[in-house]
Design an enzyme around this catalytic site. Structure first.
Site, PDB file in Angstrom:
ATOM      1  N   HIS A 368       0.806  -1.226   0.000  1.00 36.89           N
ATOM      2  CA  HIS A 368       0.000   0.000   0.000  1.00 36.89           C
ATOM      3  C   HIS A 368       0.837   1.272   0.000  1.00 36.89           C
ATOM      4  O   HIS A 368       0.282   2.356   0.172  1.00 36.89           O
ATOM      5  CB  HIS A 368      -0.922   0.047   1.218  1.00 36.89           C
ATOM      6  CG  HIS A 368      -1.944  -1.042   1.250  1.00 36.89           C
ATOM      7  ND1 HIS A 368      -3.234  -0.873   0.789  1.00 36.89           N
ATOM      8  CD2 HIS A 368      -1.866  -2.314   1.677  1.00 36.89           C
ATOM      9  CE1 HIS A 368      -3.907  -1.996   0.950  1.00 36.89           C
ATOM     10  NE2 HIS A 368      -3.101  -2.891   1.484  1.00 36.89           N
ATOM     11  N   LYS A 559      -9.267  13.560   4.596  1.00 31.55           N
ATOM     12  CA  LYS A 559      -8.334  12.431   4.612  1.00 31.55           C
ATOM     13  C   LYS A 559      -7.331  12.706   5.725  1.00 31.55           C
ATOM     14  O   LYS A 559      -7.316  13.797   6.293  1.00 31.55           O
ATOM     15  CB  LYS A 559      -7.611  12.279   3.261  1.00 31.55           C
ATOM     16  CG  LYS A 559      -6.993  13.586   2.737  1.00 31.55           C
ATOM     17  CD  LYS A 559      -6.325  13.400   1.385  1.00 31.55           C
ATOM     18  CE  LYS A 559      -7.271  13.432   0.198  1.00 31.55           C
ATOM     19  NZ  LYS A 559      -7.429  12.146  -0.487  1.00 31.55           N
ATOM     20  N   ARG A 560      -6.480  11.713   6.053  1.00 31.37           N
ATOM     21  CA  ARG A 560      -5.447  11.970   7.051  1.00 31.37           C
ATOM     22  C   ARG A 560      -4.611  13.192   6.633  1.00 31.37           C
ATOM     23  O   ARG A 560      -4.419  13.447   5.450  1.00 31.37           O
ATOM     24  CB  ARG A 560      -4.536  10.734   7.187  1.00 31.37           C
ATOM     25  CG  ARG A 560      -5.162   9.590   7.943  1.00 31.37           C
ATOM     26  CD  ARG A 560      -5.390   9.933   9.401  1.00 31.37           C
ATOM     27  NE  ARG A 560      -4.154   9.947  10.132  1.00 31.37           N
ATOM     28  CZ  ARG A 560      -3.860   9.131  11.149  1.00 31.37           C
ATOM     29  NH1 ARG A 560      -4.745   8.230  11.547  1.00 31.37           N
ATOM     30  NH2 ARG A 560      -2.721   9.214  11.778  1.00 31.37           N
ATOM     31  N   LYS A 565      -0.134  14.625   1.014  1.00 27.09           N
ATOM     32  CA  LYS A 565      -1.524  14.820   0.587  1.00 27.09           C
ATOM     33  C   LYS A 565      -1.831  16.300   0.325  1.00 27.09           C
ATOM     34  O   LYS A 565      -2.860  16.635  -0.238  1.00 27.09           O
ATOM     35  CB  LYS A 565      -2.477  14.248   1.637  1.00 27.09           C
ATOM     36  CG  LYS A 565      -2.392  12.713   1.769  1.00 27.09           C
ATOM     37  CD  LYS A 565      -3.336  12.199   2.849  1.00 27.09           C
ATOM     38  CE  LYS A 565      -3.158  10.727   3.184  1.00 27.09           C
ATOM     39  NZ  LYS A 565      -3.774   9.825   2.183  1.00 27.09           N
ATOM     40  N   THR A 667      -8.981   6.054  -1.789  1.00 25.08           N
ATOM     41  CA  THR A 667     -10.300   5.422  -1.926  1.00 25.08           C
ATOM     42  C   THR A 667     -11.386   6.474  -1.707  1.00 25.08           C
ATOM     43  O   THR A 667     -12.484   6.341  -2.234  1.00 25.08           O
ATOM     44  CB  THR A 667     -10.473   4.271  -0.922  1.00 25.08           C
ATOM     45  OG1 THR A 667      -9.973   4.698   0.352  1.00 25.08           O
ATOM     46  CG2 THR A 667      -9.723   3.036  -1.371  1.00 25.08           C
ATOM     47  N   LYS A 671     -15.198   7.340  -3.492  1.00 25.77           N
ATOM     48  CA  LYS A 671     -16.451   7.601  -2.768  1.00 25.77           C
ATOM     49  C   LYS A 671     -17.058   8.923  -3.224  1.00 25.77           C
ATOM     50  O   LYS A 671     -18.271   9.031  -3.417  1.00 25.77           O
ATOM     51  CB  LYS A 671     -16.184   7.620  -1.255  1.00 25.77           C
ATOM     52  CG  LYS A 671     -15.740   6.256  -0.722  1.00 25.77           C
ATOM     53  CD  LYS A 671     -15.085   6.323   0.663  1.00 25.77           C
ATOM     54  CE  LYS A 671     -14.336   5.023   0.947  1.00 25.77           C
ATOM     55  NZ  LYS A 671     -13.432   5.118   2.111  1.00 25.77           N
TER      56      LYS A 671
HETATM   57  C1  26Q Z   1       3.207   0.467  10.438  1.00 22.54           C
HETATM   58  C2  26Q Z   1       4.150   0.130  11.380  1.00 22.54           C
HETATM   59  C3  26Q Z   1       4.114   0.694  12.656  1.00 22.54           C
HETATM   60  C4  26Q Z   1       3.089   1.572  12.981  1.00 22.54           C
HETATM   61  C5  26Q Z   1       2.127   1.901  12.034  1.00 22.54           C
HETATM   62  C6  26Q Z   1       2.193   1.357  10.765  1.00 22.54           C
HETATM   63  C7  26Q Z   1       1.168   1.724   9.746  1.00 22.54           C
HETATM   64  C8  26Q Z   1      -0.171   1.824  10.091  1.00 22.54           C
HETATM   65  C9  26Q Z   1      -1.121   2.190   9.148  1.00 22.54           C
HETATM   66  C10 26Q Z   1       1.540   1.982   8.444  1.00 22.54           C
HETATM   67  C11 26Q Z   1       0.587   2.343   7.493  1.00 22.54           C
HETATM   68  C12 26Q Z   1      -0.753   2.444   7.832  1.00 22.54           C
HETATM   69  C13 26Q Z   1      -1.799   2.824   6.873  1.00 22.54           C
HETATM   70  C14 26Q Z   1      -1.584   3.032   5.600  1.00 22.54           C
HETATM   71  C15 26Q Z   1      -2.650   3.430   4.670  1.00 22.54           C
HETATM   72  O1  26Q Z   1      -3.768   3.717   5.071  1.00 22.54           O
HETATM   73  N1  26Q Z   1      -2.371   3.426   3.363  1.00 22.54           N
HETATM   74  C16 26Q Z   1      -3.376   3.772   2.360  1.00 22.54           C
HETATM   75  O2  26Q Z   1      -3.979   2.576   1.921  1.00 22.54           O
HETATM   76  C17 26Q Z   1      -5.078   2.846   1.071  1.00 22.54           C
HETATM   77  C18 26Q Z   1      -5.730   1.527   0.723  1.00 22.54           C
HETATM   78  O3  26Q Z   1      -4.954   0.841  -0.213  1.00 22.54           O
HETATM   79  C19 26Q Z   1      -4.631   3.605  -0.164  1.00 22.54           C
HETATM   80  O4  26Q Z   1      -5.784   3.947  -0.894  1.00 22.54           O
HETATM   81  C20 26Q Z   1      -3.850   4.857   0.220  1.00 22.54           C
HETATM   82  O5  26Q Z   1      -3.326   5.457  -0.947  1.00 22.54           O
HETATM   83  C21 26Q Z   1      -2.740   4.497   1.187  1.00 22.54           C
HETATM   84  O6  26Q Z   1      -2.083   5.668   1.632  1.00 22.54           O
END
Ligand code: 26Q
Length: 829
Positions: A368, A559-560, A565, A667, A671
Site C-alpha cells: 500500500h 483524509k489523514r 496529501k 479510496t 467515494k
Molecule cells: C506500520 C508500522 C508501525 C506503525 C504503524 C504502521 C502503519 C499503520 C497504518 C503503516 C501504514 C498504515 C496505513 C496506511 C494506509 O492507510 N495506506 C493507504 O492505503 C489505502 C488503501 O490501499 C490507499 O488507498 C492509500 O493510498 C494508502 O495511503
C-alpha cells in the site's frame, strides 16, 4: 438439514416481519439488556435493538458455517492490523432487508430508528484508508458468497477522538467498548498461547535430524472475539475474528504461589497491554517493541487458528494450501510467514522445502505504499529480543534467497545487498516488504500507476527474479455503505431511473448515462445533492460552529493530514483567492465553501501545524465581512466513517491533490466520484483511472506527472525560485509569514513555511500555479449549472468499476482461486 424459517410465527426470535421484530426487541430489552421501558435509556434501547438484529445475523451465520464446513470450502484468511467497519446496525438492516420492518416495529413502541442508530459508537480500529479498505473488502467477500475469516486485533482503545480546542487538535481516548458491544461474540474457548522473547535450542532428534526448540521467556493468551459480517441480500455471513490479549493463568499462578502477588498482577497488566491500543500513526515510528509484539500476537493467533480449523477435516498438512489462502494487508502481518514456517517445521516436524513450498502457495501480499519512510523495517536486535526463533527462520529464508540470486547473477554484489532481507545500510534491519514478497505467490499494488512504480522501484529486483508473481488490483469501495446507506436519496433516484440490481452490479450505473442530458433528471439530481448539502450544513453549524450556505459550491478535502496529501496547497490557493477578493471585490468568482477534515498523527508536528493553518485561515476568512458572502472555511472535527457518510454525498468538488507518485491509490476519491462530485486532482494513484473512466472533460486535472517530479528532483529543485517567480504565490506565503492568519503569533507557521521554502519535498510550490488554473476551470464549470450537473451524473454513471465487488472478483480470479459458496437458508431471497 434443519433450518428454521425466518418468517414463521413460532420463530419470532429470528423472524423478519414487524411483529416478530417487535416481540423479540422487547425480549432483548428484558432478558438480555435487563431493563424495562420506564427506566430504559436510549442506549438500552439501542442495545436491545442491536441484540435483536444480531440474532438474525447469527441465524444466518450458523447456516453459513454449517455449509462451509460440510462442503470443506476453500477459504480466504484475510490478515489486517486495522479495520474500520463503521457502525454495524444500519448496515445489518440493509443487508437483511429489514429496515422498514424494524422502523415500523419501533414506531409502534414510540421509538425512532434513526435516533437509536445514532447511539452506536463506531469501532475505530484503524487509521484511515488501509483499514477502511479492509472493511469494504469484507462487505464484498460476504456479498459475493466467498468464504472468509478475517483476523485482526481487538484494540481496547481505537483511533483517538479528535477535538478542536483553541485552534488545534486535541486527542481524546476512544472508549468504544465502555457501554458494551452487542456485535461481538466472545469465544473464550478459542484461545492460543503466544510466546515472546527467550532463546532457542538446536538439537538432533532420534533420526539425527536438526530440530529447533523455542523457549519463550513469557507467554500471553490470545482470545477470539467474533463479529458477524453479513453479505448484502444473501444468506452468507462471514466472520471478523479479533484477538484480545490476556495473561496466561499458569503465569500469575506460579508467581502467586511463590507469594509474589505484586509480580503476578504486573505480569497480567503487561500481557493485556498487547491489545490495549491502536498506534495512531499511519507509518512506522522508530523501533516500537510493543507494535512488533502486536503484529506477532495476532499473526500467530491467526495461523494457529487456521491450522486448527484445517485439522478438523484433515490429518496431514499437505493439503493446507488447497483449503486456505492468506492475504497480507500490507506488511503489518508479514511475520505470519515466519510463524507458519515455525509451526510447520518446528512444531509439526515438516522438512524445510515442502513447508516453504506450502507457504509460498498460501500467501499473497498487497503493498500500500512506496514512500521509503513508510516501508516497514525492524532493527535486528529488537527483532531478536522479541522473536528470536523467527529471526533465525528469516535468516534461513534469506540464505536460500541469496543463493538463488547469486546463481542467477554471479558477482552482482550490489543486487545481493539490495535484495537481502536484512538491510545493512542503516544499522541492521529486517525488511518486511521483501519478506512478504519472497514468501508470496502473488504480489499486488492497489492502482495501475502504483503497481507499475512498485515493479520499477521498490520491488524491481524481485520483479526481475520472478515477474509472473506481480499483478495489480485497483482498490474499490462498497456501494452498500457509501451509496445506499450514505446517500439514500441518490439510491432512490437511481433505482427509480434504472431499476433494481445496480447495488450488486455497479457497472449498471452506466444506464444513467442517457439521462445525463435530461432536464428533469438533472433537476432531480440537483435536488438530491442540495438536500445532502443542507444536511451537511446543519452538521457543520453544530460541530464546527460555522454558518454555511448550501447553495455555494462545496469543495471538500477529507483524509489523514500528511505533507504528501498537500492540504497546505489547498490552503495556499484559498489564501491567494482571499487576498485577490479583498483587492478586487468585483471579481467574478462563484461563492464556495471549503470543508476540511482529518486526523493528524499525534507526533507529526507539521501535520498538526497544517490543521492549525486551516483553522487560522478559517477564523480570519469567516469573520471578514468583505468576503464572507463568497468564502467560508470549515474544519469538520473527528473525521470518521460515521460522519464520512454525511460528507461524501454533500460534495460538489473532491480534492485529490497529492504529489504524483505518492498516493498509492486513494479510496476517498472513489467515494466522492460515485456520489457525483467532480474531482480536482493530480495524476496520482487511482485518480488516473478515475479520470480515464469519467472522461478528461469531466475531471479537473493539474500538476506535475510522476516523471516530471523525478526529473525536477534530479535536476535540483529550488522552491525559493518558484516563490520568487510567482507574485500570487509570493503574496500568499508572505501573508502567512506576516502573521495575517495567526494574530498575535506571527511565528506560528514558521516551521511549515521553512519546510516549503527550503525543501518542499512534495512540490507544493511547483504545482501552485497549475492548481490555481484548475480551480478557475472548476469555477467556470460551476457557473454553467446544467453543464456541471451533467458532469456530475456522468461521474456517478462511469465509476461503477470502483466497486469493491469488482476488486474482490479480481482477487478471487487472479490471486486466491476461490469460488463462491452459496448458502441456501431460510428466507433465501
Ligand atoms: C506500520 C508500522 C508501525 C506503525 C504503524 C504502521 C502503519 C499503520 C497504518 C503503516 C501504514 C498504515 C496505513 C496506511 C494506509 O492507510 N495506506 C493507504 O492505503 C489505502 C488503501 O490501499 C490507499 O488507498 C492509500 O493510498 C494508502 O495511503
Amino acid at each position: 438439514m434443519h433450518t428454521c424459517r425466518e418468517t414463521s410465527p413460532e420463530n419470532y426470535r429470528t423472524g423478519h416481519d414487524t411483529d416478530s421484530i417487535r416481540r423479540s426487541f422487547l425480549d432483548s430489552l428484558y432478558f438480555v439488556q435487563a431493563r424495562f421501558p420506564e427506566v430504559a435509556t436510549r442506549n438500552d434501547y439501542y442495545l436491545a435493538l442491536a441484540w435483536t438484529v444480531r440474532d438474525r445475523l447469527l441465524r444466518r451465520w450458523i447456516d453459513t458455517a454449517g455449509t462451509y464446513y460440510r462442503e470443506a470450502s476453500r477459504s480466504v484468511c484475510y490478515l489486517s492490523a486495522e479495520y474500520l467497519p463503521g457502525p454495524h446496525l444500519r448496515n445489518a438492516l440493509l443487508s437483511l432487508g429489514i429496515e422498514e420492518a424494524v422502523r415500523q416495529a419501533l414506531v409502534g413502541l414510540g421509538l425512532d430508528l434513526d435516533d437509536l442508530a445514532d447511539q452506536e459508537p463506531e469501532p475505530g480500529l484503524g487509521n484511515g484508508g488501509l483499514g477502511r479498505l479492509a472493511a469494504c473488502y469484507l462487505d464484498s467477500l460476504a456479498t459475493l458468497e466467498i468464504p472468509c475469516i478475517a483476523h485482526g486485533i481487538r484494540y481496547e482503545f481505537g483511533i483517538f477522538e479528535q477535538e478542536i480546542r483553541q485552534g488545534r487538535q486535541i486527542e481524546r481516548t476512544d472508549k468504544w467498548l465502555h457501554l458494551g458491544n452487542a456485535w461481538e461474540i466472545p469465544r473464550p474457548e478459542i484461545a492460543y498461547d503466544i510466546g515472546f522473547g527467550g532463546r532457542t535450542e538446536h538439537v538432533l532428534d532420534a533420526l539425527g535430524r536438526r530440530r529447533v526448540r523455542w523457549i519463550p521467556e513469557h507467554m500471553v493468551k490470545g482470545i477470539a472475539y467474533d463479529t458477524p459480517i453479513p453479505g448484502y441480500r444473501v444468506a452468507n455471513v462471514n466472520l471478523l475474528r479479533l484477538w484480545s490479549a490476556e495473561a496466561c493463568e499458569s503465569f500469575d499462578f506460579e508467581a502467586f504461589n511463590l507469594g509474589d502477588y505484586q509480580r503476578a498482577v504486573e505480569e497480567k497488566i503487561a500481557s493485556e497491554t498487547i491489545s490495549k491500543v491502536l498506534y495512531p500513526n499511519d507509518e512506522p515510528a522508530q523501533g516500537r517493541r510493543l507494535r512488533l509484539a502486536q503484529q506477532y500476537f495476532f499473526a500467530s493467533c491467526a495461523m494457529q487458528d487456521m491450522i486448527r480449523i484445517y485439522r478438523q477435516r484433515a490429518d496431514t498438512m499437505e493439503g493446507l494450501a488447497d483449503k486456505f489462502v492468506v492475504q497480507l494487508n500490507d506488511t503489518h502481518p508479514a511475520v505470519a510467514v515466519a510463524e507458519l514456517m515455525r509451526l510447520l517445521v518446528d512444531e509439526r516436524g515438516m522438512d524445510w522445502a515442502p513447508a516453504w513450498s506450502l507457504v509460498r502457495r498460501i500467501f499473497g501480499y498487497t503493498n500500500h505504499t512506496l514512500l521509503p519512510e513508510a516501508l516497514e523495517t525492524w532493527p535486528v536486535d529488537l527483532f531478536a529480543s522479541v522473536l528470536p526463533r523467527h529471526l533465525e527462520i528469516i535468516y534461513e529464508i534469506n540464505q536460500r534467497l541469496l543463493d538463488e540470486v547469486r546463481a542467477r547473477w554471479p558477482g552482482d554484489d550490489a543486487r545481493i545487498a539490495r535484495m537481502s532481507l536484512i538491510d545493512e545500510t542503516q544499522g541492521r534491519r529486517v525488511r518486511m516488504a521483501q519478506l512478504a514478497t519472497i514468501a508470496s505467490h502473488a504480489v499486488n499494488g492497489v492502482a495501475e500507476l502504483h503497481s507499475r512504480l512498485l515493479r520499477e522501484s521498490v520491488l524491481r529486483d524481485f520483479f526481475e527474479l520472478d515477474p509472473g508473481r506481480f499483478t495489480n488490483v485497483t482498490n474499490g469501495v462498497t456501494p452498500r455503505r457509501f451509496i445506499a446507506l450514505a446517500n439514500p436519496g441518490l439510491a432512490r433516484l437511481i433505482t427509480d431511473t434504472i431499476g433494481e440490481g445496480w447495488l450488486r452490479d455497479l457497472e449498471r450505473l452506466r444506464d444513467l448515462e442517457p439521462w445525463a442530458e435530461s432536464a428533469d433528471f438533472q433537476a432531480a439530481w440537483r435536488q438530491v445533492k442540495l438536500s445532502n448539502k443542507q444536511r451537511l450544513a446543519r452538521y457543520a453549524g453544530q460541530r464546527a460552529g460555522v454558518l454555511v450556505d448550501p447553495e455555494t459550491l462545496f469543495d471538500v478535502h477529507v483524509k489523514r493530514l500528511h505533507e504528501y496529501k498537500r492540504q497546505h496547497l489547498n490552503v495556499l490557493h484559498l489564501i491567494s483567492r482571499y487576498l485577490k477578493l479583498k483587492d478586487d471585490p468585483g471579481l467574478d468568482l462563484p461563492p464556495r465553501t471549503w470543508f476540511f477534515g482529518g486526523k493528524s498523527a499525534p507526533g507529526y508536528h507539521l501535520a498538526k501545524q497544517m490543521i492549525e493553518l486551516i483553522l487560522g485561515v478559517a477564523r480570519v476568512v469567516n469573520n471578514d465581512r468583505s468576503v464572507r458572502e463568497r468564502m467560508r472555511v470549515v474544519f469538520l472535527p473527528n473525521f470518521s466513517v460515521k460522519n464520512a457518510e454525511l460528507i461524501y454525498p454533500a460534495a460538489d468538488l473532491s480534492e485529490q491533490i497529492s504529489t504524483a507518485g505518492k498516493e498509492a491509490s486513494g479510496t476517498g476519491n472513489m467515494k466522492f466520484a460515485l456520489n457525483g462530485a467532480l474531482t480536482v486532482g493530480t495524476l496520482d494513484g487511482a485518480n488516473v483511472e478515475i479520470r480515464e473512466a469519467v472522461g478528461e472533460e469531466n475531471f479537473f486535472l493539474f500538476g506535475l506527472t510522476e516523471d516530471q517530479v523525478s526529473g525536477i528532483r534530479a535536476a535540483g529543485y529550488r522552491p525559493r525560485d518558484w516563490y520568487e517567480a510567482d507574485p500570487d504565490l509570493r503574496a500568499a506565503l508572505d501573508a502567512l509569514a506576516a502573521g495575517h492568519f495567526s494574530p498575535g503569533n506571527p511565528d506560528q507557521f514558521r516551521d511549515l513555511l521553512d519546510a516549503l521554502l527550503s525543501w518542499d519535498t512534495f512540490f507544493v510550490l511547483a504545482d501552485f500555479a497549475a492548481y490555481g488554473r484548475a480551480q478557475r476551470q472548476a469555477d467556470d464549470a460551476w457557473l454553467r449549472a446544467g453543464d456541471w450537473t451533467r458532469k456530475s451524473i456522468l461521474n456517478t454513471a462511469r465509476c461503477g468499476r470502483f466497486s469493491s465487488d469488482r476488486a474482490i472478483r479480481e482477487y478471487c480470479e487472479r490471486i486466491w482461486q476461490v469460488q463462491p459458496v452459496h448458502v441456501g437458508a431460510a428466507g433465501d431471497p
